[in-house]
Write a protein that holds these residues in place. Structure first.
Motif, short mmCIF file in Angstrom:
data_model
loop_
_atom_site.label_atom_id
_atom_site.label_comp_id
_atom_site.label_asym_id
_atom_site.label_seq_id
_atom_site.Cartn_x
_atom_site.Cartn_y
_atom_site.Cartn_z
N ARG A 213 -2.88 -15.51 -2.05
CA ARG A 213 -4.01 -15.73 -2.77
C ARG A 213 -5.01 -14.66 -2.11
NH1 ARG A 213 -1.93 -17.97 -6.04
NH2 ARG A 213 -3.05 -16.55 -6.97
N HIS A 214 -4.82 -14.38 -0.78
CA HIS A 214 -5.79 -13.25 -0.50
C HIS A 214 -5.49 -11.95 -1.11
CE1 HIS A 214 -7.85 -10.33 2.12
NE2 HIS A 214 -6.37 -9.90 2.41
N THR A 215 -4.13 -11.63 -1.20
CA THR A 215 -3.68 -10.36 -1.72
C THR A 215 -4.11 -10.45 -3.16
OG1 THR A 215 -1.81 -10.32 -0.32
CG2 THR A 215 -1.72 -9.04 -2.37
N VAL A 216 -4.18 -11.53 -4.11
CA VAL A 216 -4.37 -11.39 -5.42
C VAL A 216 -5.86 -10.96 -5.41
CG1 VAL A 216 -5.01 -12.96 -7.31
CG2 VAL A 216 -2.81 -13.03 -6.14
N GLY A 217 -6.89 -11.66 -4.72
CA GLY A 217 -8.24 -11.51 -4.67
C GLY A 217 -8.70 -10.11 -4.29
N ILE A 294 -2.83 1.71 2.55
CA ILE A 294 -2.18 0.29 3.48
C ILE A 294 -2.18 0.77 4.96
CG2 ILE A 294 -0.07 -0.49 3.95
CD1 ILE A 294 0.74 0.40 1.06
N ARG A 295 -2.17 1.71 5.44
CA ARG A 295 -1.98 2.45 6.87
C ARG A 295 -3.43 2.00 7.70
NH1 ARG A 295 0.21 7.20 6.01
NH2 ARG A 295 2.57 6.14 6.34
N TYR A 296 -4.45 2.47 6.73
CA TYR A 296 -5.62 2.19 7.35
C TYR A 296 -6.62 1.04 7.00
CZ TYR A 296 -4.08 6.54 9.40
OH TYR A 296 -3.34 7.59 9.87
N HIS A 297 -6.26 0.10 6.43
CA HIS A 297 -6.97 -1.05 5.60
C HIS A 297 -7.56 -1.91 6.70
CE1 HIS A 297 -3.47 -3.80 5.92
NE2 HIS A 297 -4.53 -4.76 6.15
N ILE A 311 -9.72 -0.15 -0.48
CA ILE A 311 -8.88 -1.28 0.00
C ILE A 311 -9.36 -1.71 1.02
CG2 ILE A 311 -6.61 -1.81 0.85
CD1 ILE A 311 -6.82 -1.16 -2.20
N TYR A 312 -9.91 -1.03 2.08
CA TYR A 312 -10.34 -1.39 3.50
C TYR A 312 -11.61 -2.33 3.07
CZ TYR A 312 -13.10 -1.70 7.80
OH TYR A 312 -13.67 -1.84 9.11
N LEU A 313 -12.46 -2.03 2.01
CA LEU A 313 -13.60 -3.20 1.67
C LEU A 313 -13.11 -4.29 1.08
CD1 LEU A 313 -16.29 -0.33 1.08
CD2 LEU A 313 -16.16 -1.90 3.02
N CYS A 314 -12.39 -4.08 -0.01
CA CYS A 314 -11.85 -5.21 -0.88
C CYS A 314 -11.03 -6.22 0.31
CB CYS A 314 -10.93 -4.66 -2.02
SG CYS A 314 -11.71 -3.82 -3.33
N ASP A 315 -10.36 -5.65 1.33
CA ASP A 315 -9.74 -6.53 1.93
C ASP A 315 -10.80 -7.56 2.84
OD1 ASP A 315 -7.44 -7.60 3.73
OD2 ASP A 315 -8.28 -6.32 5.41
N MET A 316 -11.96 -7.05 3.08
CA MET A 316 -13.01 -7.78 3.65
C MET A 316 -13.73 -8.61 2.73
SD MET A 316 -14.77 -5.34 6.63
CE MET A 316 -15.86 -6.81 7.03
N LEU A 317 -13.89 -8.15 1.59
CA LEU A 317 -14.74 -8.73 0.81
C LEU A 317 -14.23 -9.62 -0.52
CD1 LEU A 317 -17.25 -5.51 0.74
CD2 LEU A 317 -17.39 -7.57 2.22
N GLU A 318 -13.04 -9.47 -0.77
CA GLU A 318 -12.49 -10.27 -1.81
C GLU A 318 -13.02 -11.79 -1.76
OE1 GLU A 318 -10.33 -12.97 -1.92
OE2 GLU A 318 -9.33 -12.76 0.15
N SER A 319 -12.96 -12.31 -3.06
CA SER A 319 -13.80 -13.63 -3.51
C SER A 319 -13.40 -14.92 -2.61
CB SER A 319 -13.78 -13.92 -4.86
OG SER A 319 -12.45 -14.03 -5.23
#
Length: 377
Positions: A213-217, A294-297, A311-319
């Motif tokens: 679900r996180h990956t989808v976000g 991917i390597r530095y996310h 990707i770094y920021l979306c990994d932290m901030l997804e809904s």
């Protein structure tokens, strides 16, 4: 007769497209609506796109219950970039004595002056504009339109859902069913493997339900923000769906055969390097920018590309993320990606410091480097 064109990329066609047409037919007493999928749209390059033939067929499926709707292949048949002035002038030649309308949303009215030869469009048709929930939000564009072109637009009162075609494509790419597609359209897309990323299903099976679900976000957020960073949608989605693919792989997994991580990397960071390895050696990703994203996310690095930052920021901030300060970071992300990256790095460093966890040195180096550039400016 009263005839209207309803154009768009329809990538894909969704329920709100149909609802807008139904509302226009009712409000304007239209005898015919010509649904006009574009061949290419100048402002939408780089997006995940279904073929012209598939978009035509999806429109035929979606509008089959609207009796006066007719799907046209005029623009897809011409090929190249679709400009509305050409279509509208051809439309006027074909129906010279009829009332002619061009249906568009209020958001498109705001940018209408930037279209190619807008005056030629207005010489051929009357704009029929879909209203918004907030009356004030359409009042100003209407006034500006009237002053700029000395013309009126016909407003019809339909207020629908705020549907994002980008979000729909992102969900379809990951094999997730959106809630705003006609069932027959969805079945056509699924049956013909349109938009799907080939390895999404495999990645889903490698993750927990919560992590998926996180990956989808992350994928949805990355897709919805990639154009502002001039990143192709397919690249953003590829990096997003694969960014955590090695999160739960044990060290002795056959998928990690040959993988070696440098010493001293904190446990919470190892999966980013393992993920890049799996993406390259298992899923055959060759795009170095995607692999680096991917390597530095998790840890970041000096000299991050636009995709890496995204990707770094979306990994932290997804809904789905919920922690103190996330809303402030999301607001900053909407304003300035680089400023948000600095704030996000600091947030992570402060959190790890408070928690007593090991901090990846590259994160500190990246933060200090970016802060130094900011101070120099």
């Amino acid at each position: 007769m009263k005839i209207a064109i309803f154009g768009g990329s329809f990538n894909p066609v969704h329920t709100e497209h149909v609802n807008i047409v139904r509302a226009a037919v009712s409000a304007l007493n239209l005898d015919k609506v010509i649904i006009m999928p574009t061949s290419e749209t100048p402002s939408k390059c780089g997006r995940l796109t279904a073929s012209a033939s598939d978009r035509l067929e999806m429109c035929r499926i979606a509008f089959k219950k609207v009796e006066c709707a007719e799907v046209s292949g005029f623009e897809t048949g011409r090929g190249g970039i679709s400009y509305s002035y050409i279509t509208c002038e051809e439309f006027a030649k074909k129906y010279p004595s009829d009332e002619r309308y061009f249906i568009l949303g209020a958001d498109m009215l705001e940018s209408f002056s930037k279209w190619k030869y807008p005056e030629r469009i207005l010489n051929a048709v009357t704009l029929a504009v879909c209203a918004r929930a907030d009356g004030e939000s359409i009042k100003a564009p209407l006034e500006n339109f009237k002053v700029r072109f000395n013309a009126r637009a016909q407003v019809f009162g339909y207020v629908g859902k705020d549907v994002s075609s980008t979000k729909i494509r992102a969900l379809l790419a990951l094999g997730e069913p959106p809630d705003c597609l006609d069932n027959d359209v969805y079945n056509y897309i699924k049956g013909n493997n349109i938009y799907a990323l080939p390895y999404a299903g495999a990645v889903k099976n490698m993750l927990t339900e919560q992590r998926w679900r996180h990956t989808v976000g992350v994928a949805v957020m990355a897709a919805e923000n990639c154009s502002r960073l001039n990143i192709p949608e397919s690249k953003a989605l590829t990096a997003a769906v694969l960014h955590d693919c090695a999160k739960y792989l044990p060290a002795d997994s056959p998928l990690l055969k040959g993988f070696e991580c440098e010493s001293g990397v904190p446990a919470q960071v190892v999966h980013q390097f393992a993920g890049a390895y799996v993406a390259e050696h298992v899923f055959n990703v060759t795009d170095e920018d995607v692999l680096n994203a991917i390597r530095y996310h998790t840890g970041g690095r000096i000299g991050m590309s636009a995709l890496e930052k995204l990707i770094y920021l979306c990994d932290m901030l997804e809904s789905g993320r919920s922690y103190p300060g996330v809303e402030e970071l999301r607001a900053l992300f909407a304003q300035d990606v680089d400023e948000c990256l600095i704030a996000a790095l600091k947030h992570n460093i402060d959190y790890l410091t408070r928690s007593g966890e090991k901090i990846y040195p590259l994160s500190i180096e990246t933060y200090e480097y970016l802060k130094g550039i900011k101070n120099d400016k």
